[in-house]
Write a protein that holds these residues in place. Structure first.
Motif, PDB file in Angstrom:
ATOM      1  N   TYR A   1     -27.361 -28.581 -78.043  1.00  0.00           N
ATOM      2  CA  TYR A   1     -26.671 -27.712 -79.002  1.00  0.00           C
ATOM      3  C   TYR A   1     -25.413 -27.114 -78.389  1.00  0.00           C
ATOM      4  N   THR A   2     -25.510 -26.707 -77.138  1.00  0.00           N
ATOM      5  CA  THR A   2     -24.362 -26.088 -76.477  1.00  0.00           C
ATOM      6  C   THR A   2     -23.227 -27.098 -76.335  1.00  0.00           C
ATOM      7  N   ALA A   3     -23.552 -28.322 -75.941  1.00  0.00           N
ATOM      8  CA  ALA A   3     -22.530 -29.363 -75.822  1.00  0.00           C
ATOM      9  C   ALA A   3     -21.906 -29.671 -77.187  1.00  0.00           C
ATOM     10  N   ALA A   4     -22.721 -29.752 -78.227  1.00  0.00           N
ATOM     11  CA  ALA A   4     -22.199 -30.033 -79.573  1.00  0.00           C
ATOM     12  C   ALA A   4     -21.277 -28.917 -80.038  1.00  0.00           C
ATOM     13  N   THR A   5     -21.643 -27.677 -79.768  1.00  0.00           N
ATOM     14  CA  THR A   5     -20.798 -26.554 -80.171  1.00  0.00           C
ATOM     15  C   THR A   5     -19.507 -26.542 -79.373  1.00  0.00           C
TER      16      THR A   5
ATOM     17  N   LEU B   1     -16.909 -20.043 -75.694  1.00  0.00           N
ATOM     18  CA  LEU B   1     -18.151 -20.600 -76.231  1.00  0.00           C
ATOM     19  C   LEU B   1     -19.330 -19.677 -75.930  1.00  0.00           C
ATOM     20  N   LYS B   2     -19.439 -19.229 -74.691  1.00  0.00           N
ATOM     21  CA  LYS B   2     -20.553 -18.348 -74.317  1.00  0.00           C
ATOM     22  C   LYS B   2     -20.497 -17.043 -75.093  1.00  0.00           C
ATOM     23  N   GLU B   3     -19.316 -16.490 -75.245  1.00  0.00           N
ATOM     24  CA  GLU B   3     -19.169 -15.244 -76.006  1.00  0.00           C
ATOM     25  C   GLU B   3     -19.660 -15.425 -77.437  1.00  0.00           C
ATOM     26  N   LEU B   4     -19.288 -16.534 -78.062  1.00  0.00           N
ATOM     27  CA  LEU B   4     -19.719 -16.820 -79.435  1.00  0.00           C
ATOM     28  C   LEU B   4     -21.234 -17.017 -79.505  1.00  0.00           C
ATOM     29  N   LEU B   5     -21.782 -17.799 -78.582  1.00  0.00           N
ATOM     30  CA  LEU B   5     -23.227 -18.054 -78.598  1.00  0.00           C
ATOM     31  C   LEU B   5     -24.028 -16.788 -78.301  1.00  0.00           C
ATOM     32  N   ASP B   6     -23.513 -15.946 -77.402  1.00  0.00           N
ATOM     33  CA  ASP B   6     -24.196 -14.675 -77.113  1.00  0.00           C
ATOM     34  C   ASP B   6     -24.190 -13.770 -78.340  1.00  0.00           C
TER      35      ASP B   6
ATOM     36  N   ARG C   1     -21.253 -31.595 -67.819  1.00  0.00           N
ATOM     37  CA  ARG C   1     -22.694 -31.716 -67.991  1.00  0.00           C
ATOM     38  C   ARG C   1     -23.258 -30.337 -68.276  1.00  0.00           C
ATOM     39  N   PHE C   2     -23.963 -30.229 -69.385  1.00  0.00           N
ATOM     40  CA  PHE C   2     -24.684 -29.013 -69.724  1.00  0.00           C
ATOM     41  C   PHE C   2     -26.136 -29.264 -69.334  1.00  0.00           C
ATOM     42  N   VAL C   3     -26.667 -28.448 -68.427  1.00  0.00           N
ATOM     43  CA  VAL C   3     -27.975 -28.709 -67.822  1.00  0.00           C
ATOM     44  C   VAL C   3     -28.864 -27.485 -67.971  1.00  0.00           C
ATOM     45  N   GLN C   4     -30.128 -27.744 -68.277  1.00  0.00           N
ATOM     46  CA  GLN C   4     -31.124 -26.677 -68.318  1.00  0.00           C
ATOM     47  C   GLN C   4     -32.372 -27.171 -67.610  1.00  0.00           C
ATOM     48  N   ARG C   5     -32.849 -26.384 -66.674  1.00  0.00           N
ATOM     49  CA  ARG C   5     -34.062 -26.731 -65.937  1.00  0.00           C
ATOM     50  C   ARG C   5     -35.269 -26.386 -66.802  1.00  0.00           C
ATOM     51  N   VAL C   6     -36.177 -27.319 -66.940  1.00  0.00           N
ATOM     52  CA  VAL C   6     -37.371 -27.116 -67.755  1.00  0.00           C
ATOM     53  C   VAL C   6     -38.582 -27.323 -66.859  1.00  0.00           C
ATOM     54  N   GLU C   7     -39.399 -26.313 -66.749  1.00  0.00           N
ATOM     55  CA  GLU C   7     -40.619 -26.419 -65.956  1.00  0.00           C
ATOM     56  C   GLU C   7     -41.654 -27.204 -66.755  1.00  0.00           C
ATOM     57  N   GLN C   8     -42.234 -28.184 -66.109  1.00  0.00           N
ATOM     58  CA  GLN C   8     -43.261 -29.016 -66.744  1.00  0.00           C
ATOM     59  C   GLN C   8     -44.637 -28.408 -66.482  1.00  0.00           C
ATOM     60  N   THR C   9     -45.530 -28.530 -67.438  1.00  0.00           N
ATOM     61  CA  THR C   9     -46.885 -28.010 -67.254  1.00  0.00           C
ATOM     62  C   THR C   9     -47.733 -28.953 -66.415  1.00  0.00           C
TER      63      THR C   9
ATOM     64  N   THR D   1     -47.884 -33.052 -61.729  1.00  0.00           N
ATOM     65  CA  THR D   1     -47.314 -34.254 -61.138  1.00  0.00           C
ATOM     66  C   THR D   1     -45.851 -34.431 -61.513  1.00  0.00           C
ATOM     67  N   ASP D   2     -45.451 -33.875 -62.659  1.00  0.00           N
ATOM     68  CA  ASP D   2     -44.066 -34.034 -63.086  1.00  0.00           C
ATOM     69  C   ASP D   2     -43.126 -33.007 -62.462  1.00  0.00           C
ATOM     70  N   GLY D   3     -43.652 -31.908 -61.975  1.00  0.00           N
ATOM     71  CA  GLY D   3     -42.799 -30.878 -61.391  1.00  0.00           C
ATOM     72  C   GLY D   3     -41.880 -30.286 -62.436  1.00  0.00           C
ATOM     73  N   SER D   4     -40.581 -30.431 -62.246  1.00  0.00           N
ATOM     74  CA  SER D   4     -39.626 -29.936 -63.236  1.00  0.00           C
ATOM     75  C   SER D   4     -38.622 -31.028 -63.535  1.00  0.00           C
ATOM     76  N   ALA D   5     -37.970 -30.890 -64.652  1.00  0.00           N
ATOM     77  CA  ALA D   5     -36.996 -31.888 -65.081  1.00  0.00           C
ATOM     78  C   ALA D   5     -35.791 -31.171 -65.651  1.00  0.00           C
ATOM     79  N   ASP D   6     -34.673 -31.857 -65.648  1.00  0.00           N
ATOM     80  CA  ASP D   6     -33.470 -31.296 -66.233  1.00  0.00           C
ATOM     81  C   ASP D   6     -33.283 -31.855 -67.631  1.00  0.00           C
ATOM     82  N   ARG D   7     -32.928 -30.976 -68.562  1.00  0.00           N
ATOM     83  CA  ARG D   7     -32.454 -31.413 -69.868  1.00  0.00           C
ATOM     84  C   ARG D   7     -30.946 -31.451 -69.729  1.00  0.00           C
ATOM     85  N   VAL D   8     -30.332 -32.572 -70.069  1.00  0.00           N
ATOM     86  CA  VAL D   8     -28.908 -32.764 -69.817  1.00  0.00           C
ATOM     87  C   VAL D   8     -28.208 -33.291 -71.067  1.00  0.00           C
TER      88      VAL D   8
END
Length: 194
Positions: A62-66, A47-52, A8-16, A19-26
């Protein structure tokens, strides 16, 4: 024998909206073979070395696809099947996808072995390892930051038929920390090839 895994590739996204708080993009990927920590962690480091280096990290999808793309590239030699007459012309890589060029294969393994999964469905139930790759929330033009990874213990999570989303919540994690520390701790006894 295959060592199946889910990443699972996960990124925390803060909601504006408060009431929604934060959500994960997965984004979730099934990997049929070489799912043991030494292999997966080395592939994640590459993968990280290439993306960096390319500043091409754009979130979980995108990270999962790569990740899948690089994994597929690494198995293209299976197409060649050891035959010195069989080659891939860099100027004509589409020839690789011509079905008549695959008649010598029982199964085109480079076309198999991965799946893009619905995170709500969880896992199949025959996996041996689960991974969570936590990507930082960042602007692609910022300096690259470390990824955090979680690696389950070997089969240390619920396994049953049907949706198993809870497996990631109930898993026993043998490691949770930076990707760099995971390589040091979990792959320390293996030779790291670059």
């Amino acid at each position: 024998m295959s060592t199946r895994s889910q990443l699972r590739f996960v990124q925390r996204v803060e909601q504006t909206d408060e009431t929604d708080g934060s959500a994960d993009r997965v984004a979730q990927v099934y990997r049929h073979s070489d799912g043991y920590p030494g292999s997966v962690l080395r592939d994640l480091a590459q993968l990280k070395e290439l993306l960096d280096a390319t500043r091409a990290e754009r979130g979980p999808g995108y990270t999962a696809a790569t990740f899948v793309f690089l994994d597929k590239l690494s198995t293209v030699d299976l197409y060649l099947d050891g035959d010195p007459e069989r080659t891939i012309d860099a100027a004509q890589p589409a020839d690789l996808l011509e079905p008549s060029n695959m008649e010598h294969l029982d199964q085109p393994l480079f076309l198999l072995g991965h799946g893009v999964e619905n995170p709500v469905d969880g896992i199949h139930g025959d996996e041996e390892y689960l991974y969570v790759v936590e990507l930082p929330t960042e602007n692609p033009f910022d300096e690259p930051t470390e990824w955090t990874v979680k690696v389950s213990g070997h089969s240390a999570f619920p396994r049953w038929d049907g949706p198993t989303d809870e497996a990631f919540e109930q898993a026993s994690w043998q490691f949770h920390g930076s990707l760099e520390d995971a390589l040091t701790e979990l792959v320390r006894d293996e030779v790291v090839v670059k």
